[in-house]
Design a protein around this motif. Sequence first.
Motif, PDB file in Angstrom:
ATOM      1  N   LEU A  68      -0.168  -6.109 -10.871  1.00 37.24           N
ATOM      2  CA  LEU A  68       0.913  -5.865  -9.942  1.00 37.24           C
ATOM      3  C   LEU A  68       1.723  -4.728 -10.159  1.00 37.24           C
ATOM      4  N   SER A  69       1.515  -3.975 -11.358  1.00 39.16           N
ATOM      5  CA  SER A  69       2.343  -2.921 -11.647  1.00 39.16           C
ATOM      6  C   SER A  69       1.711  -1.497 -10.722  1.00 39.16           C
ATOM      7  N   THR A  70       0.122  -1.819 -10.280  1.00 41.30           N
ATOM      8  CA  THR A  70      -0.458  -0.545  -9.712  1.00 41.30           C
ATOM      9  C   THR A  70      -0.700  -0.866  -8.325  1.00 41.30           C
ATOM     10  N   TYR A  71      -0.010  -2.177  -7.563  1.00 42.23           N
ATOM     11  CA  TYR A  71      -0.362  -2.461  -6.156  1.00 42.23           C
ATOM     12  C   TYR A  71       0.532  -1.679  -5.200  1.00 42.23           C
ATOM     13  N   THR A  72      -0.061  -0.877  -4.474  1.00 46.24           N
ATOM     14  CA  THR A  72       0.686  -0.048  -3.439  1.00 46.24           C
ATOM     15  C   THR A  72       0.547  -0.594  -2.054  1.00 46.24           C
ATOM     16  N   ASP A  73      -0.179  -1.359  -1.679  1.00 44.15           N
ATOM     17  CA  ASP A  73      -0.627  -1.801  -0.287  1.00 44.15           C
ATOM     18  C   ASP A  73      -0.708  -0.535   0.687  1.00 44.15           C
ATOM     19  N   ALA A  74      -1.766   0.065  -0.050  1.00 44.88           N
ATOM     20  CA  ALA A  74      -2.039   1.369   0.967  1.00 44.88           C
ATOM     21  C   ALA A  74      -2.147   1.174   2.351  1.00 44.88           C
ATOM     22  N   LEU A  75      -2.634  -0.148   2.817  1.00 50.61           N
ATOM     23  CA  LEU A  75      -2.966  -0.121   4.383  1.00 50.61           C
ATOM     24  C   LEU A  75      -1.724  -0.579   4.861  1.00 50.61           C
ATOM     25  N   ARG A  76      -0.710  -1.040   4.067  1.00 54.97           N
ATOM     26  CA  ARG A  76       0.592  -1.543   4.419  1.00 54.97           C
ATOM     27  C   ARG A  76       0.527  -3.030   5.259  1.00 54.97           C
ATOM     28  N   LEU A  77      -0.335  -3.875   4.737  1.00 51.40           N
ATOM     29  CA  LEU A  77      -0.598  -4.986   5.235  1.00 51.40           C
ATOM     30  C   LEU A  77       0.629  -5.994   5.131  1.00 51.40           C
ATOM     31  N   SER A  78       1.514  -5.960   4.065  1.00 52.40           N
ATOM     32  CA  SER A  78       2.405  -6.803   3.886  1.00 52.40           C
ATOM     33  C   SER A  78       3.632  -5.926   3.570  1.00 52.40           C
ATOM     34  N   ASN A  79       3.427  -4.777   3.131  1.00 54.71           N
ATOM     35  CA  ASN A  79       4.806  -3.971   2.762  1.00 54.71           C
ATOM     36  C   ASN A  79       5.574  -4.625   1.346  1.00 54.71           C
ATOM     37  N   PHE A  80       4.801  -5.282   0.712  1.00 56.15           N
ATOM     38  CA  PHE A  80       5.413  -6.302  -0.175  1.00 56.15           C
ATOM     39  C   PHE A  80       6.028  -5.257  -1.486  1.00 56.15           C
ATOM     40  N   PRO A  81       5.214  -4.052  -2.126  1.00 58.74           N
ATOM     41  CA  PRO A  81       5.892  -3.122  -2.901  1.00 58.74           C
ATOM     42  C   PRO A  81       6.951  -2.578  -2.252  1.00 58.74           C
ATOM     43  N   GLN A  82       6.743  -2.163  -1.029  1.00 57.70           N
ATOM     44  CA  GLN A  82       7.885  -1.158  -0.513  1.00 57.70           C
ATOM     45  C   GLN A  82       9.003  -1.928  -0.407  1.00 57.70           C
ATOM     46  N   ASN A  83       9.125  -3.202  -0.021  1.00 58.95           N
ATOM     47  CA  ASN A  83      10.230  -3.948   0.217  1.00 58.95           C
ATOM     48  C   ASN A  83      10.852  -4.699  -1.013  1.00 58.95           C
ATOM     49  N   TRP A  84      10.014  -4.672  -2.272  1.00 59.59           N
ATOM     50  CA  TRP A  84      10.535  -5.474  -3.281  1.00 59.59           C
ATOM     51  C   TRP A  84      10.258  -4.457  -4.670  1.00 59.59           C
TER      52      TRP A  84
END
Length: 501
Positions: A296-312
């Motif tokens: 969870l600490s290193t999840y970046t969603d590099a493909l921007r499939l959900s934008n979860f780390p960016q949003n939260w």
Amino acid sequence: MQKIFKNIDPFTTVLPFCVILLFCIAFLAAPEASSGTLAAIRGFLGDELGSYYLVIGLGFFLVSLYIAFSKYGNIRLGGKDEKPKYSGFTWGAMMFTSGLAADILFYSLCEWILYANEPYVAELGSVQDWASTIPLFHWGPIPWSFYATLAACFGFMLHVRGCHKQKYSEACRPVLGKHTDGLPGKLIDLLAVFALIAGTATTFSLATPLLGQTVAELFGIESGRWLTIAILLATCLVYTVSVMRGMKGVRFLAEICMYVFFALLAYVFFLGGEGIYIFETGFTALGNLAQNFIRLSTYTDALRLSNFPQNWTIFYWAYWMTWCVAAPFFMGNISRGRTVRQVVLGAYVFGLSSTFISFIILGNYSLGLQVHGSFDFMGLYEATGDLYAVIMSVIRTLPFPQLVMALLAVSMIAFYATSFDSITLVASAYSYKKLEAGEDASAGMKLFWAILLILLPVALIFSENSMQNLQTVSIIAAFPIAVVLVLIVLSFFKEGKKYLE
């Protein structure tokens, strides 16, 4: 009075006041344009530089463990045989309540709902397993590692180095050297003040509408923007009166806050009818978090499939970093007589455990009603988009909901008062060119900051798309302040090594 004004630092007092006034005018005069500007900045920082926040977060967690269990943990904050000033309970209560305001109650009651329909949660597994785990991650070890690490650094600065300037720049002196008294030091202090105001604005503006709806339902009056503003001003009055009494007032409110807070949690756990489910789901969530912490600490969603780390996740790390200006400074100040190891582990024991208990009980109560088919909170949120209305629906499912609302209202006010007491004390100290450790700011300076801290939250109440704007304010403020946090830690290691030698 001449002596007081001569010692005031206008760079960290007058300039922030003027800038905050400009922000308030902008939000009041052009809320839509202000929202668009904030959204553009947030998009850039989240999409292009989001990993920066994640690296800082994981790094601070690892550093906190190293500080606690290395030779640095043996350093005593104060004299060699000095005893702690406060008892364990009082110290722990002030550690916890100074670090978290009423937003812990707001998010504990509803955060799982925000994640329930997230694509990332569906990728991980079921709502049952992950909607209860992710809140513990976002309010868990990494956020409290910011506080734990910096509380040790500031405690060392105040009680071992004996600094006469209670400012962020002073904590960086071992690295910055003579530049601490020049432009770099002044910029650091200015950044710290703006981050502090951003953090308080976010907290006040997110949770106060819930307090407004609770008060409206208790007294049968209409809820709305003006009631929320009235409650903001009333809360400001409570913490202003308390902070004028100095540490006695802060200490008293912190203890009262803990008693009311745990009374609320006990009521929900034992009388809500979901006790077994709450315990078992919480136990599973803790295991889930332990097994997947690095993932969870290193999840970046590099493909921007959900934008979860960016949003939260990025928002949360930024949110906690902005609070690092005041809370850890206060924690370090009240930790005289304790070792660095005790400060770090105490922050985890008192802060982390109390936070987890809050989310496990309040969050899993409503999640239990959802999965058992007793109430469709997810459907209500999808239909209304109103988190505050959903939380009130949760409270109405409890026996004697009016009593729960009263406990919730008192607890929220107590959290606000204790948190903003500590912030006002720290901000007041920032305003002086020189202030010895243990020396108190003037009553007039405390009053000035008590009022200033309430201005931006009131203005943000009028802004459209409020939650998004509030998150963005924290993300922007945290970007430069993270560099300063790293400088503070490097300074601690440099000066701590000399001290041990």
